[in-house]
Motif scaffolding. Structure first.
Motif, PDB file in Angstrom:
ATOM      1  N   UNK A 691       0.700  -1.482   0.546  1.00  0.00           N
ATOM      2  CA  UNK A 691       0.372  -0.298  -0.089  1.00  0.00           C
ATOM      3  C   UNK A 691       0.912   1.292  -0.422  1.00  0.00           C
ATOM      4  N   UNK A 692       1.872   0.763   1.022  1.00  0.00           N
ATOM      5  CA  UNK A 692       3.094   2.584   0.750  1.00  0.00           C
ATOM      6  C   UNK A 692       3.260   3.162  -0.460  1.00  0.00           C
ATOM      7  N   UNK A 693       3.721   1.606  -1.491  1.00  0.00           N
ATOM      8  CA  UNK A 693       4.179   2.314  -3.120  1.00  0.00           C
ATOM      9  C   UNK A 693       3.385   2.715  -3.784  1.00  0.00           C
ATOM     10  N   UNK A 694       2.034   2.000  -3.250  1.00  0.00           N
ATOM     11  CA  UNK A 694       0.988   2.305  -4.065  1.00  0.00           C
ATOM     12  C   UNK A 694       0.952   4.453  -3.767  1.00  0.00           C
ATOM     13  N   UNK A 695       0.705   4.917  -2.390  1.00  0.00           N
ATOM     14  CA  UNK A 695       0.553   6.443  -2.392  1.00  0.00           C
ATOM     15  C   UNK A 695       1.436   6.893  -2.575  1.00  0.00           C
ATOM     16  N   UNK A 696       3.015   6.530  -2.374  1.00  0.00           N
ATOM     17  CA  UNK A 696       3.967   7.050  -3.063  1.00  0.00           C
ATOM     18  C   UNK A 696       3.971   7.526  -4.523  1.00  0.00           C
ATOM     19  N   UNK A 697       2.821   6.447  -5.868  1.00  0.00           N
ATOM     20  CA  UNK A 697       2.997   6.481  -7.082  1.00  0.00           C
ATOM     21  C   UNK A 697       1.946   7.364  -7.085  1.00  0.00           C
ATOM     22  N   UNK A 698       0.501   7.415  -6.161  1.00  0.00           N
ATOM     23  CA  UNK A 698      -0.050   8.786  -6.344  1.00  0.00           C
ATOM     24  C   UNK A 698      -0.017  10.564  -6.172  1.00  0.00           C
ATOM     25  N   UNK A 699       1.310  10.329  -4.988  1.00  0.00           N
ATOM     26  CA  UNK A 699       1.907  11.696  -5.015  1.00  0.00           C
ATOM     27  C   UNK A 699       2.835  11.875  -5.610  1.00  0.00           C
ATOM     28  N   UNK A 700       3.575  11.049  -6.826  1.00  0.00           N
ATOM     29  CA  UNK A 700       4.472  11.953  -7.637  1.00  0.00           C
ATOM     30  C   UNK A 700       3.218  11.992  -8.818  1.00  0.00           C
ATOM     31  N   UNK A 701       1.817  10.979  -8.962  1.00  0.00           N
ATOM     32  CA  UNK A 701       1.633  11.529 -10.705  1.00  0.00           C
ATOM     33  C   UNK A 701       1.180  12.976  -9.677  1.00  0.00           C
ATOM     34  N   UNK A 702       0.378  13.585  -8.762  1.00  0.00           N
ATOM     35  CA  UNK A 702      -0.304  14.608  -8.547  1.00  0.00           C
ATOM     36  C   UNK A 702       0.814  15.380  -8.534  1.00  0.00           C
ATOM     37  N   UNK A 703       1.714  15.706  -7.957  1.00  0.00           N
ATOM     38  CA  UNK A 703       2.668  16.816  -8.046  1.00  0.00           C
ATOM     39  C   UNK A 703       3.441  16.762  -9.400  1.00  0.00           C
ATOM     40  N   UNK A 704       4.138  15.992 -10.008  1.00  0.00           N
ATOM     41  CA  UNK A 704       4.827  16.463 -10.889  1.00  0.00           C
ATOM     42  C   UNK A 704       4.038  15.762 -12.468  1.00  0.00           C
ATOM     43  N   UNK A 705       2.668  14.949 -12.105  1.00  0.00           N
ATOM     44  CA  UNK A 705       1.718  14.308 -13.415  1.00  0.00           C
ATOM     45  C   UNK A 705       2.024  13.033 -14.161  1.00  0.00           C
TER      46      UNK A 705
END
Length: 738
Positions: A691-705
């Protein structure tokens, strides 16, 4: 005899005082009752029932659609003239045709003879299509077996219906309104679309790669995902790939027609972009079900429209349907128009702009590919829902019968994964596991029993319950015990014995509901009030014994939550304690683009924790991701955005544990409001590993696209897994688990 003469004189006076019968909108007068209806002068009626009450009873039954009750109030002669079935059909069909919502009545006057009576009454009809109108009518009654019975004729429904006339409507139906993301990108619209499919045996090998690239671009599926659809299929099978709008296809139509094996079919309907962007949230439309057809007809629908069945499509039906224009005619038994009663003009539908960020939603859906689970992304300081993923998803276009790909609908819906259910807000909920320790920490601090500096020796086992030994995750993962930890470090290391101890001690010192009450204060056990989608409240019980208290302290037992609730309380922790009502609609606009509704943050509650203690909870969540001993430290190395969070691994009786991670960002960027995210992957393993890597992926997309760091289970490319079922991080990775 003298009494009988007095009755006749009274009737004559009443008749003389009444006016003539006027137009249908005027108050009618009561006509003299024929003398042939008078009783034998030798038979004296000593007590005549209240005719006004009898009239009102008949009209009250009409108000309630109690047609059989009305029929039982008719005279014998009237019943001989019309059957219950025809009587009921006459009233029901008329009510449906005029879209009757309700009716009100008033009995204005009565005229009574010993065995006959008349009642004048007015009826106000309130309809969905043509508004309200009034008719004035006369009811004739006869005394049978000591009770007033109605001499019925169809003009009593509405004067214009006398003689078997009927109401006929001519509709003008506006196009259904569109649904957009927050930036105006379409999610659902009335459009011309194209179904795309292939027949494997007809594909030319040298052109296969180029064909798959084009199909991937049009449908959003990866090339590997498309290839897997037909890998084991028969040579002459039709394999549905997806859909695209006609506009998207036209630009490359000439190229597409050059590929043997590609099957293209046109359809015009409600089109859902991207093959299902937030499908459980946006919802879908269907033809009106037979069992609810009458209800829709009475609400003003013609009956052959498509209507919203779930999500925003259902919630926003009154905005998306527009207002039907209608001409209402009276038609005689020969089908000829007698008169036009009224006419209303159609009004264009409104459009709904959701709070969903289309790109973020698509990438969040990809982030959960291969998992059964959910993710919710909320603006931390407002309650706007930016993404809501329920995995696996589905393609709403498959519900359209004219779409050639709809042949696989049953196959998709019956694959055992409950795709239509929104796991983010429904399904009864999940145990939260160690992510619940955020709440236990808050309860411990608020109790006054524990201070931030209070310590506990976190070993492999917990033996404070007589005769029971419980094991920490470090024992199960064959790692050294965490050792002496203060209260905040207990959350950082997700030490089970520390939190078992808190749950037990609070229970034993009379604070039996301290943790459960804190959880309810965080919004668990009750609906968030999101409105636009269906949701469930979960379950937040009070512990009944020491075992319950120990279990609850680490988010196990009979407690159940939804990812939406978890994202909501996590946002509140991050924003300083305000629980906002999650919302999915940003604005609603009319045809001219003017907003008739605009999103406003709505405060639902405040967390029941002091400002000082809340800062301590925030600090502990920061340690989870920033301290090398934190259970998610290695997942977030190299990420420039500050993240505060908590891992969770929730045991359940149905296989491997559920993997959780919940947290929020604190970037303080003017162009990107901070967000809270809750992620669950069902039966996937450890929260820190999945779950934590999935969370990180969503944060990356939100801030960098776009995504930046590969998952441990990805095969060198984003969204391409090594195995159908992710197995978690390699054992060599020095990542604490929980």
């Amino acid at each position: 005899m003298f009494k009988w003469i007095r009755i006749l004189l009274l009737a004559a006076i009443l008749t003389a005082c009444s006016g003539r019968v006027g137009p249908t909108t005027a108050t009618p007068s009561l006509a003299p009752i024929p003398t042939s209806t008078l009783p034998n002068p030798q038979v004296v009626t000593t007590r005549v029932p209240d005719v006004k009450a009898a009239t009102a009873d008949f009209l009250k039954a009409w108000q309630a659609d109690e047609y059989e009750k009305m029929y039982n109030m008719l005279t014998r002669a009237s019943k001989d003239a019309v059957t219950l079935k025809d009587f009921t059909a006459r009233y029901r069909d008329w009510a449906i045709n005029i879209s009757l919502q309700k009716l009100d009545f008033e009995v204005t006057s009565t005229l009574v003879n010993p065995s006959s009576a008349q009642a004048a009454y007015s009826v106000n009809y309130d309809t969905a299509l043509v508004g309200a109108f009034t008719r004035e009518m006369i009811m004739n009654l006869a005394l049978e077996n000591g009770a007033w019975k109605v001499r019925w004729e169809d003009g009593m429904i509405m004067p214009e219906l006398r003689g078997g006339n009927k109401v006929v409507l001519d509709y003008k139906i506006p196009a259904r309104g569109n649904i957009y993301d927050r930036g105006g990108e379409p999610l659902a619209a009335m459009a011309e679309a194209v179904s795309l499919g292939i027949i494997p045996g007809q594909i030319e090998e040298e052109k296969e790669g180029e064909l798959l690239q084009i199909l991937s671009r049009l449908t959003g599926r990866t090339i590997d995902a498309i290839r897997s659809l037909y890998k084991d299929a028969g040579a002459n099978w039709y394999i549905a790939i997806g859909e695209a709008s006609l506009n998207e296809v036209q630009a490359m139509y000439g190229n597409l027609t050059s590929f043997p094996g590609l099957v293209i079919g046109n359809f015009k309907a409600r089109y859902y972009y991207g093959g299902g962007i937030a499908p459980q949230t946006v919802g879908y439309v269907l033809s009106i079900p037979k069992e609810t057809l009458e209800d829709y007809r009475r609400a003003g629908y013609r009956g052959d429209e498509k209507v919203g069945m779930s999500g925003v499509e259902k919630w926003g039906e009154k905005y998306l349907m527009g207002k039907r224009g209608v001409s209402m005619y009276i038609v005689n038994a020969q089908g000829q128009i007698v008169t036009r009663l009224s006419q209303t003009e159609a009004e264009s539908a409104q459009s709904i702009y959701t709070t969903i960020d289309r790109n973020l939603q698509i990438e969040a859906q990809k982030a959960l590919l291969g998992f059964t689970g959910a993710a919710v992304v909320i603006e931390r300081d407002t309650g706007r829902v930016l993404a809501m993923v329920s995995s696996p998803g589905f393609d709403q276009n498959l519900f359209e019968p004219t779409n050639k790909n709809s042949v696989i609908l049953n196959q998709v819906l019956n694959d055992g994964t409950s795709r239509l259910m929104n796991r983010a807000a429904q399904g009864g909920g999940y145990p939260l596991g160690s992510a619940f320790k955020i709440i236990t920490l808050a309860a411990a601090l608020e109790s006054g029993v524990y201070k931030p500096e209070t310590t506990y020796n976190c070993g492999h086992t917990f033996t404070e319950l007589p005769g029971i030994t419980l094991y920490d995750w470090t024992y199960e993962k064959e790692k050294p015990p965490s050792g002496k930890l203060n209260l905040l470090e207990g959350l950082m290391r997700s030490c089970n014995p520390w939190f078992w101890h808190i749950g037990l001690e609070l229970f034993q010192t009379g604070r039996t509901t301290a943790i459960s009450e804190m959880a309810r204060g965080f919004g668990l056990g009750s609906a968030t009030g999101i409105q636009q989608i269906a949701e469930e409240a979960g379950n937040m019980p009070d512990p009944k014994n020491e075992g319950d208290a120990v279990n609850l302290a680490i988010g196990q037992g009979t407690m159940l939550v939804t990812p939406l609730q978890v994202a909501s309380f996590t946002a509140a922790v991050g924003n300083g304690g305000t629980l906002y009502r999650p919302q999915v609609v940003d604005k609603i606009t009319n045809l001219d683009g003017a907003a008739v509704y605009t999103f406003k943050p709505e405060v639902r509650n405040k967390l029941p924790i002091s400002e000082e203690n809340l800062k301590l909870v925030q600090k502990a969540m920061g340690l989870v991701t920033s301290d090398p001993r934190g259970t998610a430290y290695y997942v977030f190395t190299g990420l420039s955005v500050p993240v505060y969070g908590k891992t969770g691994t929730a045991q359940n009786p149905f296989g491997k544990p559920h993997a959780w991670f919940t947290g929020y960002t604190d970037a303080k960027r003017a162009d990107k409001p901070d967000i809270a995210i809750a992620v669950i992957a069902e039966n996937a393993g450890e929260g820190s590993e999945i779950a934590a890597p999935i969370f990180r992926r969503i944060v990356e997309v939100y801030y960098t696209g776009k995504p930046a760091k590969l998952y441990p289970w990805e095969a060198g490319k984003f969204n391409v897994t090594r195995t159908p079922t992710p197995k978690g991080m390699p054992s060599a990775t020095p990542t604490p688990s929980k």
